[in-house]
Design a protein around this motif. Structure first.
Motif, mmCIF file in Angstrom:
data_model
loop_
_atom_site.group_PDB
_atom_site.id
_atom_site.type_symbol
_atom_site.label_atom_id
_atom_site.label_comp_id
_atom_site.label_asym_id
_atom_site.label_seq_id
_atom_site.Cartn_x
_atom_site.Cartn_y
_atom_site.Cartn_z
ATOM 1 N N ALA A 151 9.388 -38.183 -10.772
ATOM 2 C CA ALA A 151 10.410 -37.149 -10.560
ATOM 3 C C ALA A 151 11.477 -37.624 -9.588
ATOM 4 N N GLU A 152 11.075 -38.310 -8.517
ATOM 5 C CA GLU A 152 12.049 -38.831 -7.561
ATOM 6 C C GLU A 152 12.973 -39.837 -8.226
ATOM 7 N N TRP A 153 12.386 -40.709 -9.035
ATOM 8 C CA TRP A 153 13.202 -41.728 -9.710
ATOM 9 C C TRP A 153 14.203 -41.052 -10.638
ATOM 10 N N GLU A 154 13.752 -40.111 -11.439
ATOM 11 C CA GLU A 154 14.660 -39.450 -12.386
ATOM 12 C C GLU A 154 15.761 -38.686 -11.656
ATOM 13 N N TRP A 155 15.411 -38.009 -10.573
ATOM 14 C CA TRP A 155 16.400 -37.282 -9.784
ATOM 15 C C TRP A 155 17.453 -38.244 -9.244
ATOM 16 N N ALA A 156 17.025 -39.360 -8.690
ATOM 17 C CA ALA A 156 17.968 -40.339 -8.149
ATOM 18 C C ALA A 156 18.828 -40.937 -9.258
ATOM 19 N N ALA A 157 18.219 -41.206 -10.413
ATOM 20 C CA ALA A 157 18.950 -41.826 -11.514
ATOM 21 C C ALA A 157 20.058 -40.928 -12.048
ATOM 22 N N ARG A 158 19.833 -39.639 -12.005
ATOM 23 C CA ARG A 158 20.838 -38.714 -12.549
ATOM 24 C C ARG A 158 22.103 -38.666 -11.699
ATOM 25 N N GLY A 159 22.017 -39.077 -10.465
ATOM 26 C CA GLY A 159 23.217 -39.196 -9.649
ATOM 27 C C GLY A 159 23.987 -37.910 -9.447
ATOM 28 N N GLY A 160 23.291 -36.779 -9.523
ATOM 29 C CA GLY A 160 23.951 -35.497 -9.338
ATOM 30 C C GLY A 160 24.411 -34.841 -10.621
ATOM 31 N N LEU A 161 24.254 -35.527 -11.762
ATOM 32 C CA LEU A 161 24.641 -34.948 -13.053
ATOM 33 C C LEU A 161 23.453 -34.178 -13.624
ATOM 34 N N VAL A 162 23.548 -32.885 -13.700
ATOM 35 C CA VAL A 162 22.450 -32.049 -14.170
ATOM 36 C C VAL A 162 22.388 -32.078 -15.695
ATOM 37 N N GLY A 163 21.265 -32.572 -16.224
ATOM 38 C CA GLY A 163 21.037 -32.535 -17.658
ATOM 39 C C GLY A 163 21.832 -33.519 -18.481
ATOM 40 N N SER A 268 18.564 -48.537 -32.056
ATOM 41 C CA SER A 268 17.775 -48.650 -33.283
ATOM 42 C C SER A 268 16.280 -48.783 -33.016
ATOM 43 N N TYR A 269 15.923 -49.087 -31.765
ATOM 44 C CA TYR A 269 14.518 -49.363 -31.472
ATOM 45 C C TYR A 269 13.994 -48.582 -30.277
ATOM 46 N N CYS A 270 14.745 -48.520 -29.187
ATOM 47 C CA CYS A 270 14.240 -47.952 -27.936
ATOM 48 C C CYS A 270 15.388 -47.316 -27.178
ATOM 49 N N HIS A 271 15.619 -46.035 -27.451
ATOM 50 C CA HIS A 271 16.732 -45.334 -26.798
ATOM 51 C C HIS A 271 16.242 -44.776 -25.458
ATOM 52 N N ARG A 272 15.807 -45.688 -24.599
ATOM 53 C CA ARG A 272 15.157 -45.242 -23.369
ATOM 54 C C ARG A 272 15.910 -45.643 -22.106
ATOM 55 N N TYR A 273 17.175 -45.983 -22.225
ATOM 56 C CA TYR A 273 17.974 -46.235 -21.024
ATOM 57 C C TYR A 273 18.636 -44.925 -20.592
ATOM 58 N N ARG A 274 17.815 -43.878 -20.493
ATOM 59 C CA ARG A 274 18.250 -42.540 -20.081
ATOM 60 C C ARG A 274 17.357 -42.072 -18.932
ATOM 61 N N PRO A 275 17.865 -41.240 -18.037
ATOM 62 C CA PRO A 275 17.044 -40.789 -16.916
ATOM 63 C C PRO A 275 15.752 -40.103 -17.342
ATOM 64 N N ALA A 276 15.776 -39.359 -18.452
ATOM 65 C CA ALA A 276 14.591 -38.622 -18.885
ATOM 66 C C ALA A 276 13.546 -39.507 -19.549
ATOM 67 N N ALA A 277 13.944 -40.676 -20.014
ATOM 68 C CA ALA A 277 13.033 -41.531 -20.769
ATOM 69 C C ALA A 277 11.937 -42.095 -19.877
#
Length: 298
Positions: A151-163, A268-277
């Motif tokens: 949760a801390e990592w995802e919060w930091a990754a979002r950089g203040g952008l909610v959702g 096409s394979y791994c769309h995981r460069y997102r904060p939620a991934a």
């Protein structure tokens, strides 16, 4: 003596963790309270890790022979130090078997990213790779810090952008601009943005997020201190004041959450460069696209 690390103060707040748009393990979206943190601006680099090893004498998991007790069916002669190295295929292949592009490479480790004969020349500012969970824990302890919770990592990754879908907003390439070191082209055989040294890029090669943190998407996956679960519903919400932060190596077969995606992630394979991934990584599994950064309570 531990090296000093550039950090950014990330304020605490209420995180809407997860996403309903992509993979089932990112669901359900839940609200988590996160406390203020000092977060490393970059993932730990090879230069920083070298300083840690020189100071402590630490030997990484990839540099040790696997324990025969953990692999009772294996030939002891095959249990040699090494790590997983990505190898592009000669052309298009089905994407249902990762072993088509990953190989076990004896002698691959953080000093020799592609195996014997490779070295860290030109990679001083690249993220350290081929590090297991206990290697990251050891470094964090030496640095007087710890690994972030998921949760801390995802919060930091979002950089203040909610959702927002990405760490920088909703569009993958706003106005055609490349925002992170991810795979551009036909995975796993054609990458349209070749790299100078290996597949990683120097930390800070792309714009930071809203909190001043670099490479929170792509380049390398990052270890967290959170045990893996197949959905957010499986684990209770941890208190912001008492995050899960193991201090000792975990048993063989245990998995922890890694975040951020890597240079091998492609739509096409791994769309995981997102904060939620998120994905689960076995604690003793080391690869050429997995690193870490540390945090400290503010």
């Amino acid at each position: 003596m531990a090296a000093r690390h550039d950090t950014e103060l990330v304020p605490g707040g209420s995180l809407l963790q997860g996403s309903t748009d992509f993979y089932p393990e990112e669901q359900p979206v839940r609200q988590v309270e996160v406390g203020p943190l000092r977060v490393m601006r970059h993932t730990v680099t090879t230069t920083q890790f070298r300083r840690f090893v020189k100071d402590t004498g630490h030997v990484t998991v990839a540099e040790k022979s696997p324990d025969p007790a953990d692999f009772p069916d294996a030939d002891p002669a095959d249990l040699v130090p090494g790590s997983l190295v990505f190898t592009p295929t000669a052309g298009p292949v089905p994407l249902d078997d990762w072993q088509r592009w990953w190989r076990w490479q004896p002698g691959a480790d953080w000093r020799h990213p592609e195996g014997p004969g490779s070295n860290l020349d030109g990679r001083d500012k690249h993220p350290v790779i081929h590090v297991a969970h206990e290697d990251a824990l050891a470094y964090a302890a030496w640095a007087g810090m710890r690994l972030p919770t998921e949760a801390e990592w995802e919060w930091a990754a979002r950089g203040g952008l909610v959702g927002a879908r990405y760490t920088w907003g909703e569009e993958f390439m706003p106005k055609g601009r490349v925002m992170a070191n991810t795979w551009h082209g036909e995975f796993p055989w054609r990458n349209d943005i070749p790299k100078k040294h290996g597949m990683t890029t120097p930390v800070g090669s792309y714009a930071p997020n809203g909190y001043g943190l670099f490479d929170m998407a792509g380049n390398v996956w990052e270890w967290t201190s959170s045990p893996w679960s197949t959905s957010h519903a499986e684990l209770p919400v941890a208190s912001c004041c008492a995050p899960v932060a193991p201090s000792a190596p975990a048993a063989e077969g245990t998995r922890f959450v890694s975040k951020g995606g890597s240079h091998l992630c492609a739509p096409s394979y791994c769309h995981r460069y997102r904060p939620a991934a998120r994905q689960g990584q076995e604690v003793h599994s080391t690869t050429g696209h997995l690193g870490f950064r540390c945090v400290a309570d503010a």
